[in-house]
Design a protein around this motif. Sequence first.
Motif, short mmCIF file in Angstrom:
data_model
loop_
_atom_site.label_atom_id
_atom_site.label_comp_id
_atom_site.label_asym_id
_atom_site.label_seq_id
_atom_site.Cartn_x
_atom_site.Cartn_y
_atom_site.Cartn_z
N ALA C 236 7.40 16.70 -46.46
CA ALA C 236 7.61 16.01 -45.19
C ALA C 236 6.91 16.77 -44.07
N MET C 237 6.95 18.10 -44.13
CA MET C 237 6.28 18.89 -43.09
C MET C 237 4.77 18.68 -43.15
N LEU C 238 4.28 18.56 -44.38
CA LEU C 238 2.83 18.34 -44.53
C LEU C 238 2.42 17.01 -43.88
N VAL C 239 3.19 15.98 -44.18
CA VAL C 239 2.85 14.68 -43.61
C VAL C 239 3.03 14.71 -42.09
N THR C 240 4.12 15.33 -41.63
CA THR C 240 4.33 15.45 -40.18
C THR C 240 3.15 16.16 -39.54
N GLY C 241 2.69 17.21 -40.21
CA GLY C 241 1.54 17.94 -39.67
C GLY C 241 0.34 17.02 -39.49
N PHE C 242 0.10 16.17 -40.47
CA PHE C 242 -1.04 15.26 -40.35
C PHE C 242 -0.82 14.25 -39.23
N LEU C 243 0.42 13.80 -39.08
CA LEU C 243 0.69 12.85 -37.98
C LEU C 243 0.33 13.50 -36.65
N LEU C 244 0.80 14.73 -36.48
CA LEU C 244 0.52 15.41 -35.20
C LEU C 244 -0.98 15.62 -35.04
N LEU C 245 -1.60 16.05 -36.12
CA LEU C 245 -3.01 16.42 -36.04
C LEU C 245 -3.89 15.23 -35.64
N LEU C 246 -3.60 14.08 -36.20
CA LEU C 246 -4.51 12.95 -35.98
C LEU C 246 -4.04 11.98 -34.91
N ALA C 247 -2.77 12.00 -34.58
CA ALA C 247 -2.31 11.02 -33.60
C ALA C 247 -2.34 11.57 -32.18
N PHE C 248 -2.18 12.87 -32.05
CA PHE C 248 -2.10 13.42 -30.70
C PHE C 248 -3.42 13.36 -29.92
N PRO C 249 -4.57 13.58 -30.56
CA PRO C 249 -5.80 13.60 -29.75
C PRO C 249 -6.01 12.36 -28.89
N PRO C 250 -5.78 11.14 -29.40
CA PRO C 250 -5.96 10.00 -28.50
C PRO C 250 -5.06 10.07 -27.27
N LEU C 251 -3.86 10.62 -27.41
CA LEU C 251 -3.03 10.75 -26.22
C LEU C 251 -3.62 11.79 -25.28
N GLU C 252 -4.21 12.81 -25.87
CA GLU C 252 -4.86 13.82 -25.03
C GLU C 252 -5.98 13.15 -24.22
N VAL C 253 -6.71 12.26 -24.90
CA VAL C 253 -7.74 11.50 -24.20
C VAL C 253 -7.12 10.72 -23.05
N ALA C 254 -6.02 10.03 -23.36
CA ALA C 254 -5.38 9.23 -22.32
C ALA C 254 -4.94 10.11 -21.16
#
Lengths: 457, 122, 644
Positions: C236-254
Amino acid sequence: MEIPYEVTARRDTGLYNAKIGIWLFLASEVMLFGGLFSAYVFLRVGVDPAQGDLPWPTSVQKVWIGFANTLVLIASSVFVVLSWVELKQRNWRKFQFWMGLVIACAATFMVLKSIEYKAKFTHTGIVLTDGSVIEGEVIGKTNRIEFEADSVTVNLLGGVPGFVGSVYKKEKEDGDHGEAHGGHGEVEWEKASLPGFTDASGQEVGNFKSWFLAERAKVKNTLAANKRAARNGKETVKVETSATLKAKEPFTVLADPHFTVAHGADSLAFRDVVTLNGKLVNDTVSIHLHEVDLQMVPFENQKDAQVWTLVNNEAAKTEWFEHRNHARDHIKPYYDKRGLDIPRKKLQDRHVSLQAVHLEGEGEHAGVIEVPRDAIRFISNHGPRYNVYYAIYFTMTGLHGLHVLGGALVLAYMMFFGKKLYLKNPEHMANRVEVGGLFWHFVDLVWIFLFPIMYLF
Amino acid sequence: MASSSEDMEKHRKQYWFVGWLLFGCTALTLIVGIKQYYNFGEIFDFGAPGVDGPDFAVGLVIACIKASLVALIFMHLNHERGLIYKVLLFTTIFAVALMALVLFAKWNPIHEAIANIQSQFS
Amino acid sequence: MSANATSAEGQAHEGHGHDHDHHDPPFWRKYIFSTDHKIIGIQYGFTALVFLAIGFFLMMVMRWSIAFPDRPVPLLADLPWFQAWLDADGKVTGELYNMFGAMHGTIMIFLGIVPLAFGAFGNYVTPLQIGAPDMAFPRVNMASFWCYFVGGTLMIVSFFLPSGAAKVGWTNYSPLATTTDQQFANQFWTGQTQWLFAMVFLITSSLLGAVNFITTIINLRARGLTWMRLPFFVWAMLVTGFLLLLAFPPLEVAAIMQLMDRMFGTSFFVPTGLSINGIPFDGSGGGSPLLYQHLFWFLGHPEVYVLILPAIAIVGEVIPCHTRRPLWGHKTMIYAVMVLGFLSFIVWAHHMYLTGMGTAVSTFFQTTTVLISVPSVILVTCLLISMWGGRIRFNSAMLFAVAFIPMFGIGGLTGLPLAFNHIVLHLHDTYYVIGHFHYVVAPGTLFALFAGIYHWFPKHTGRFMSERLGRWHFWPSLVFMNGVFLPMLIQGMAGFHRRAFDGGSAYSQISGQEFMGGDSLFASIFNFVFQRAAGTPVELIDLNLIMSASAWLLAIAQVPFIVNLFWSILHGEKCHSDNPWRATTLEWATPTPPPHGNFIDEPVAYRSPYEYSVPGATDDFTPQFEKGADGTDNPEPETALAAH
Ligand code: HEM
Ligand SMILES: [Cu+2]
């Protein structure tokens, strides 16, 4: 304690830690720039001149700069891998040589970038109310509102007034041609250089800010007391929620119109509901005219565009139309050959509808026209504010530039201070260079896309 | 990655070669991109004069080729581990999904159809 | 393993030698700027708990305003900061409510739950469970914590700016977010701008953390710990890590683009022709508010899985251990969590059905949203079945873990209707939505986190938390959680709008509908408790009283927990072994507390992670690290990933 697989690869994954780490990081970078590219596409597709949007400006860049920067980055990418090869073969000196070239490339890139940025910041566009656009260089600070104030009205229920502190006080007039130059000394309310104020009762106001805070507290308390009184059926007191201060002597400000909400002949209101009273001194923008851009005016109506009344010069106008027709005739054969009319989009295209204007004149004022503020829909230099294209251009290239800077710093650090690690464990050092190189290539890769979408098409 | 001296020599040559290839591609993009009808006639003119869709498409295709060269050769993706590929595969899927779905969200076939029908009657 | 195994309290442990040549690093290196994943985990944990308390406090003020919009707030009116924000009578103003609402959401999600779930538990437990000496990049780990700390501090500091903190909801939608606070001359020091800055720090923190977690899990697994032998928690931590890794950058863009809009006057999210109070927006226009929403929700949806996956992970560890049964469908759960992670990236626009999105795309998002409920249900079902036939120890950890299942179930099931856009037409932005996601995050995730604290507390302190206090914590929490959130669903279906600072009293047509007649039992109890005239019917708006009272009582219910947490560190019942729960996973193979470097001997995994009550075994559990007598033990790592 030692972390395993820092240098050597783990058997089943075949990777050392930093290699996984950097690729994951690059994956997130892909999403970062992916988000930006998505925004680019979304904004570009969404531009709708029918809704009053400015058309997407194409080919507004100096292509040679973008081209040169592309070559510079590609070269640096080659140098990075070469330096890694040298390190793998344990040639420290040669590694340093190639790495030095990489840093030089990065520096070249930044220099070219700054030339490009600077040109944009000094170039201004004025969109008139009918959509015709004047491009050129604003003279002095005439894009600000010059206002001579003798008193100021503040809203005692609002926030602490701040904008008047951020506008420029007009400096001494230049004897030669009476233009307002400079404007460096920022005026702040507390500053002694501003005239003192007196309040309604003639009392002197020392520090403006503390006066304001004290007054505001008083008003709020009175209001509260009033409410209590009203509940208990007692009498209430009348409260003034705004106050006017008189200046001991008139003072002049140059207000950035971006911070004002309204102004007339005798008042100037800022966003924070502070109003200056006095008289408007100068409210026309003087601009050294370079180009007139009529993309937003239908081709047939361009003769009656608002801009020509301002230019007020038949010769220049005629010349402009000659150039325009010439440009149109250039693209005509393509459509003639296919038996088509030139599409409207092409007629309104920037290549056709934007032409230089040459105004004859003498001395300092050659080619300068005066644009009254109420003819202006929007004014800005070609910085990020000018329109969404410039916004995304500056955001993307700016972020990319930060990446270049960061990458160059890391690589420079390896070049200058990596010797110690190299002597201790050369493979570890080679790994680091590989990882740093991966980042550098990625930055190059982003630019490979930025070049066509920002400069060419 | 193998790191014998011979291999490295091979690498060195390969890197230079790819570097020149990238230079060439950049020049090509430039020619496609700048205002051909003034300078180059119609040879490099993929669409109508001026900035045009087909030119843009060709420019992007060249950019993609260049990008793959950088990724495969300079970034050693040509002999990288499966794990890295998996990570990048999903990243690409999501990046493309972001761009595509955001665009498609603007597109409304049913409303278009209704508008079409309405226009026939008005 | 390194010999530097001196434990923090200096407790001696049999079976390993101390190496006294090593000097302990100075205090500040060891506990403040530490690179040890356990210390960092605890730092994350305590900071996050403080933020949770702050978020809780904001919410209590909001609940006052909702329940009693016309009465001054007790206790606070005379505090200096509040004087500026409460109205002259000491009542909550709409502005203050907006600020607290936005910051409650922001703090709870980004500064409370995620750091506690991912930062604290992930950091502390993951390396132990995979038998690693530390994270792959310990210094990056430290940087991640300090980015989080700076981001959090900026959020709190923004309350004290002249503009106050951000007020535009945790979603921070443009163009409102762009134009709010524009009357301040110093745009940098406004709440809205600082929110963006803080977010950039928080995003950086999460990205650093994610890179670290994934690398650690991929590369630092102990010998014998093949992918399918990894505990579910690690997956679960591994998958969570991927969620954070790939989903956060677009918010950073925003965030960056909104920052540009605010600071440099660009129009990324400002459409042409916008005017505010009749004054045209001074900018080029041509941007799109929808672009912001897309970029935000591209993160926003995966983020809700970041909130829930660690919770499910914790429950997945607690339940097998305390029921003495293997985790049912371990493999299924692993596949489910991967599918869930994948799908969570392509459902985001279900938050935007009412934006005039095209029907084709809307259909796509409805489909994916319904699909994603399948793996979620699989996960919960597996947890439920795991308890079947077990010998359950109902201690505090288990109570919270068990309660998690139905609570999360309610949250999930109330979410299903929201997958359909015709239903959202009715329910969008109502209290139904608030009720739905709070069931997921409050009695859901929070309960799981409490379970985790009770469960792993003995690992670090060598003492149990008090069971009695644990019960005093659990039962009132369960009751009052439902007291807060169940009525929200009812009100929402009746049409109560969210983000209404008067709790809906301005809309008397809706709020004044009768909920229970005056002669009903419910009404008589209600009237008695709230001292109203007997026989008064209960209107829908009166439910606000129940919810607010529950919320404050919920606060009181947390007191036993806080006492317990500190009291038990020194006075809790001592554990008599390093594996007091008799659990199977690798973290229990370390000394207590785990020393720097974690393991004394190199840990090896010989079996799958949940071998409880194996038929024929001598004990009711066989730890992963125990060598068996039979030939099934295989310490060799499978070459799961293509070896080259
Ligand atoms: C434990 C007890 C909690 C209570 C009683 C509570 C109560 C509330 C209330 C009253 C609102 C405002 C609703 C409105 O005006 O629209 C709200 C909003 C919200 N809460 Fe909570 N909350 C709790 C815990 C949490 C937790 C743990 C989270 C973590 C993720 C959370 C996340 C949010 C969010 C995101 C919002 C929306 C804010 C916005 O409108 O922008 N809450 N909560
Ligand atoms: Cu969602």
